[in-house]
Design a protein around this motif. Structure first.
Motif, PDB file in Angstrom:
ATOM      1  N   GLN A 120      -0.474   1.459  -6.779  1.00 28.34           N
ATOM      2  CA  GLN A 120       0.363   0.299  -7.090  1.00 28.34           C
ATOM      3  C   GLN A 120      -0.423  -1.008  -7.123  1.00 28.34           C
ATOM      4  O   GLN A 120      -0.287  -1.810  -8.048  1.00 28.34           O
ATOM      5  N   SER A 121      -1.245  -1.250  -6.100  1.00 31.94           N
ATOM      6  CA  SER A 121      -1.964  -2.524  -6.028  1.00 31.94           C
ATOM      7  C   SER A 121      -2.970  -2.672  -7.155  1.00 31.94           C
ATOM      8  O   SER A 121      -3.236  -3.793  -7.623  1.00 31.94           O
ATOM      9  N   ALA A 122      -3.536  -1.558  -7.625  1.00 30.78           N
ATOM     10  CA  ALA A 122      -4.438  -1.620  -8.777  1.00 30.78           C
ATOM     11  C   ALA A 122      -3.634  -1.836 -10.060  1.00 30.78           C
ATOM     12  O   ALA A 122      -4.007  -2.662 -10.909  1.00 30.78           O
ATOM     13  N   TYR A 123      -2.547  -1.104 -10.200  1.00 32.51           N
ATOM     14  CA  TYR A 123      -1.666  -1.261 -11.362  1.00 32.51           C
ATOM     15  C   TYR A 123      -1.227  -2.721 -11.528  1.00 32.51           C
ATOM     16  O   TYR A 123      -1.200  -3.252 -12.650  1.00 32.51           O
ATOM     17  N   ASP A 124      -0.896  -3.370 -10.415  1.00 34.66           N
ATOM     18  CA  ASP A 124      -0.431  -4.755 -10.480  1.00 34.66           C
ATOM     19  C   ASP A 124      -1.470  -5.682 -11.116  1.00 34.66           C
ATOM     20  O   ASP A 124      -1.111  -6.701 -11.730  1.00 34.66           O
ATOM     21  N   ILE A 125      -2.743  -5.322 -10.974  1.00 30.36           N
ATOM     22  CA  ILE A 125      -3.819  -6.145 -11.548  1.00 30.36           C
ATOM     23  C   ILE A 125      -4.101  -5.762 -12.989  1.00 30.36           C
ATOM     24  O   ILE A 125      -4.103  -6.609 -13.884  1.00 30.36           O
ATOM     25  N   TYR A 126      -4.325  -4.468 -13.272  1.00 31.44           N
ATOM     26  CA  TYR A 126      -4.719  -4.120 -14.631  1.00 31.44           C
ATOM     27  C   TYR A 126      -3.556  -4.164 -15.620  1.00 31.44           C
ATOM     28  O   TYR A 126      -3.769  -4.362 -16.815  1.00 31.44           O
ATOM     29  N   ALA A 127      -2.327  -4.017 -15.134  1.00 27.84           N
ATOM     30  CA  ALA A 127      -1.181  -4.115 -16.050  1.00 27.84           C
ATOM     31  C   ALA A 127      -1.087  -5.507 -16.662  1.00 27.84           C
ATOM     32  O   ALA A 127      -0.674  -5.670 -17.810  1.00 27.84           O
ATOM     33  N   VAL A 152      -8.898   5.041   7.943  1.00 26.83           N
ATOM     34  CA  VAL A 152      -8.670   5.486   6.567  1.00 26.83           C
ATOM     35  C   VAL A 152      -9.280   4.509   5.568  1.00 26.83           C
ATOM     36  O   VAL A 152      -9.012   3.299   5.624  1.00 26.83           O
ATOM     37  N   VAL A 153     -10.088   5.040   4.657  1.00 24.67           N
ATOM     38  CA  VAL A 153     -10.569   4.250   3.524  1.00 24.67           C
ATOM     39  C   VAL A 153      -9.762   4.689   2.303  1.00 24.67           C
ATOM     40  O   VAL A 153      -9.965   5.789   1.788  1.00 24.67           O
ATOM     41  N   PRO A 154      -8.833   3.868   1.838  1.00 24.47           N
ATOM     42  CA  PRO A 154      -8.042   4.247   0.677  1.00 24.47           C
ATOM     43  C   PRO A 154      -8.883   4.146  -0.594  1.00 24.47           C
ATOM     44  O   PRO A 154      -9.972   3.555  -0.572  1.00 24.47           O
ATOM     45  N   PRO A 155      -8.394   4.690  -1.699  1.00 24.85           N
ATOM     46  CA  PRO A 155      -9.163   4.570  -2.940  1.00 24.85           C
ATOM     47  C   PRO A 155      -9.184   3.157  -3.496  1.00 24.85           C
ATOM     48  O   PRO A 155     -10.017   2.827  -4.348  1.00 24.85           O
ATOM     49  N   PHE A 156      -8.267   2.318  -2.986  1.00 23.42           N
ATOM     50  CA  PHE A 156      -8.186   0.936  -3.461  1.00 23.42           C
ATOM     51  C   PHE A 156      -7.883   0.042  -2.273  1.00 23.42           C
ATOM     52  O   PHE A 156      -6.917   0.258  -1.551  1.00 23.42           O
ATOM     53  N   HIS A 157      -8.739  -0.966  -2.052  1.00 25.11           N
ATOM     54  CA  HIS A 157      -8.610  -1.867  -0.905  1.00 25.11           C
ATOM     55  C   HIS A 157      -9.297  -3.186  -1.294  1.00 25.11           C
ATOM     56  O   HIS A 157     -10.304  -3.176  -2.014  1.00 25.11           O
ATOM     57  N   PRO A 158      -8.784  -4.326  -0.842  1.00 25.32           N
ATOM     58  CA  PRO A 158      -9.404  -5.607  -1.224  1.00 25.32           C
ATOM     59  C   PRO A 158     -10.897  -5.677  -0.970  1.00 25.32           C
ATOM     60  O   PRO A 158     -11.654  -6.227  -1.786  1.00 25.32           O
ATOM     61  N   GLU A 159     -11.353  -5.090   0.152  1.00 22.55           N
ATOM     62  CA  GLU A 159     -12.785  -5.166   0.451  1.00 22.55           C
ATOM     63  C   GLU A 159     -13.610  -4.240  -0.433  1.00 22.55           C
ATOM     64  O   GLU A 159     -14.778  -4.523  -0.712  1.00 22.55           O
TER      65      GLU A 159
END
Length: 322
Positions: A238-245, A143-150
């Protein structure tokens, strides 16, 4: 999240398959914006969008860490899917891509050209994503999620290019879909150690990122109907929100009419093609013209993959209806 050394290492991987994109000052954009504008031309990247960078770094990581992977599966409105199909098939992997019904005809054709097995499912991106995640385990695909560290590490290389070339930018405007673009920009800014403000731009018809930041928690919307399909997201990550928030100065909304106007300005002013999400940062800057008067500002032209039929309507002064 990443250091300068991390971004330099990502650059080495990315530059095996593409060159850096230009960041250009266009005086033709001074009048409509009231600012000294630097355009980051991700529309000139392979696949015509910034997502190609994340595809390169993600598949490189996958091949190193999961050498037995048969292929990948993901969902997209087009640019993410092109990047994954391009990188995966070049690495000898299967690429199965889910898109919603009614997706961009030309983006679908591009994904197939890059070797993807394309599946249409659901009425929007989030329904297509849910189905892709469900199918993944049964078919043995990664699975390639829409948001991933790589993904983000690769995407952040465009921000690193921009900030090292123009460290004196006051503000940079970035579109938000699932969030890899704005998060990569924030991460690059922080790695370089600058105080540049980052403004996220969402469609007024797809406000999940803005509503989430304002509420201090994840907020889903009932719909995300906009011709700026790169921003047509109902469910925040969630992981993207944590950064842009924390990392964005503010998030603003633009209408489809404002986006269409920005596409026309890009084409008539500097003869560059912008898709809806790619034009949204310019639309946001024009909206804030009085506030930003006289400053040096960056706008991310994140992609140029707009269908011919929609572009024709835009040039005729219309706003496409998705």
């Amino acid at each position: 999240m990443f250091t300068i050394d991390d971004l330099k290492a990502a650059q080495k991987v990315v530059y095996r398959q593409m060159q850096s994109t230009a960041q250009i000052h266009w005086p033709q954009l001074t009048a409509p914006t009231g600012t000294h504008v630097i355009v980051k031309h991700e529309n000139h990247a392979p696949t015509g969008a910034f997502k190609v960078r994340g595809g390169i770094t993600f598949i490189d990581w996958l091949k190193r860490t999961h050498p037995d992977a048969r292929g990948i599966i993901t969902a997209t409105r087009g640019n993410h899917g092109q990047s994954q199909a391009r990188a995966a098939t070049a690495a000898g992997l299967v690429a199965k891509i889910y898109v919603p019904h009614g997706n961009s005809v030309e983006k679908n054709a591009a994904m197939r050209a890059y070797g993807a097995e394309l599946v249409e499912f659901g009425d929007d991106f989030d329904e297509a994503k849910a189905e892709a995640m469900r199918v993944a385990e049964t078919e043995g695909l990664f699975v390639v999620p829409p948001f991933h560290p790589e993904l983000v590490r690769g995407v952040a290389t465009y921000g690193y290019e921009l900030f090292t070339a123009h460290p004196d930018l006051d503000t940079v405007y970035v579109p938000i879909g699932c969030g890899s673009g704005i998060c990569g920009t924030i991460i690059a800014r922080d790695a370089v150690g600058l105080g540049t403000k980052i403004v996220g731009v969402v469609s007024e018809n797809a406000q999940t990122a803005k509503l989430s930041v304002e509420a201090g928690r994840m907020v889903e919307t009932n719909s995300a109907t906009t011709f700026a399909d790169g921003m047509a997201v109902r469910v925040p990550v969630q992981s993207a929100y944590d950064i842009y928030a924390k990392g964005a100065d503010r998030i603003i909304t633009v209408s489809d009419d404002e986006v269409a106007n920005a596409i026309r300005i890009y084409f008539s002013g500097i003869h560059n093609l912008a898709e809806g999400a790619g034009a949204a940062p310019l639309a946001g800057l024009i909206q804030e013209k009085d506030r930003m008067q006289g400053r040096k500002v960056g706008v991310i032209l994140s992609g140029g993959n707009i269908d011919s039929a929609w572009f024709s309507k835009v040039l005729m002064g219309e706003t496409p209806q998705p």
